[in-house]
Design a protein around this motif. Structure first.
Motif, PDB file in Angstrom:
ATOM      1  N   UNK A   1      -5.676 -16.432  11.273  1.00 44.51           N
ATOM      2  CA  UNK A   1      -5.387 -14.816  11.132  1.00 44.51           C
ATOM      3  C   UNK A   1      -5.936 -14.140  12.534  1.00 44.51           C
ATOM      4  N   UNK A   2      -6.782 -14.689  13.304  1.00 43.47           N
ATOM      5  CA  UNK A   2      -7.038 -13.960  14.428  1.00 43.47           C
ATOM      6  C   UNK A   2      -6.192 -14.497  15.358  1.00 43.47           C
ATOM      7  N   UNK A   3      -5.753 -15.806  15.380  1.00 40.17           N
ATOM      8  CA  UNK A   3      -4.742 -16.445  16.346  1.00 40.17           C
ATOM      9  C   UNK A   3      -3.485 -15.580  16.004  1.00 40.17           C
TER      10      UNK A   3
ATOM     11  N   UNK B   1       0.939 -12.237  17.836  1.00 39.46           N
ATOM     12  CA  UNK B   1       1.796 -11.040  17.494  1.00 39.46           C
ATOM     13  C   UNK B   1       1.503  -9.439  18.078  1.00 39.46           C
ATOM     14  N   UNK B   2       0.750  -9.624  18.770  1.00 45.08           N
ATOM     15  CA  UNK B   2      -0.062  -8.286  19.231  1.00 45.08           C
ATOM     16  C   UNK B   2      -0.071  -7.054  18.120  1.00 45.08           C
ATOM     17  N   UNK B   3      -0.625  -7.647  16.718  1.00 50.08           N
ATOM     18  CA  UNK B   3      -0.981  -6.545  15.754  1.00 50.08           C
ATOM     19  C   UNK B   3      -2.406  -6.705  15.199  1.00 50.08           C
ATOM     20  N   UNK B   4      -2.864  -5.915  14.426  1.00 51.16           N
ATOM     21  CA  UNK B   4      -4.229  -5.982  13.877  1.00 51.16           C
ATOM     22  C   UNK B   4      -4.416  -7.054  12.970  1.00 51.16           C
ATOM     23  N   UNK B   5      -5.545  -7.533  12.817  1.00 48.77           N
ATOM     24  CA  UNK B   5      -6.104  -8.512  11.662  1.00 48.77           C
ATOM     25  C   UNK B   5      -5.596  -8.115  10.471  1.00 48.77           C
ATOM     26  N   UNK B   6      -5.902  -6.820  10.078  1.00 46.43           N
ATOM     27  CA  UNK B   6      -5.391  -6.228   8.856  1.00 46.43           C
ATOM     28  C   UNK B   6      -4.068  -6.354   8.388  1.00 46.43           C
ATOM     29  N   UNK B   7      -3.204  -6.163   9.508  1.00 47.40           N
ATOM     30  CA  UNK B   7      -1.644  -6.297   9.166  1.00 47.40           C
ATOM     31  C   UNK B   7      -1.387  -7.682   8.841  1.00 47.40           C
ATOM     32  N   UNK B   8      -1.838  -8.625   9.771  1.00 45.17           N
ATOM     33  CA  UNK B   8      -1.558  -9.943   9.675  1.00 45.17           C
ATOM     34  C   UNK B   8      -2.124 -10.419   8.160  1.00 45.17           C
TER      35      UNK B   8
END
Length: 56
Positions: free
Chosen positions: A14-16, A21-28
């Motif tokens: 998730x962090x990678x 993707x340049x978005x927050x962890x919660x979005x991923x």
């Protein structure tokens, strides 16, 4: 996944993905849970997400 750049069974970090993707962890995380509901990835508690085998 759809163009087979990610092989089945590959662990999705998730962090990678968030950094790439340049978005927050919660979005991923939310997106991965959606893909899990569509059976495009598997979610294993305490293990994370992995790419599912796509059937043609």
């Amino acid at each position: 996944m759809l163009d087979h750049q990610l092989p089945p069974g590959k662990k999705l970090l998730i962090d990678q993905l968030s950094r790439e993707l340049g978005c927050s962890i919660s979005v991923v995380r939310e997106s991965l849970f959606q893909l899990a509901s569509e059976r495009r990835v598997f979610y294993r508690p305490n293990r994370g997400f992995m790419v599912a085998r796509l059937l043609s």
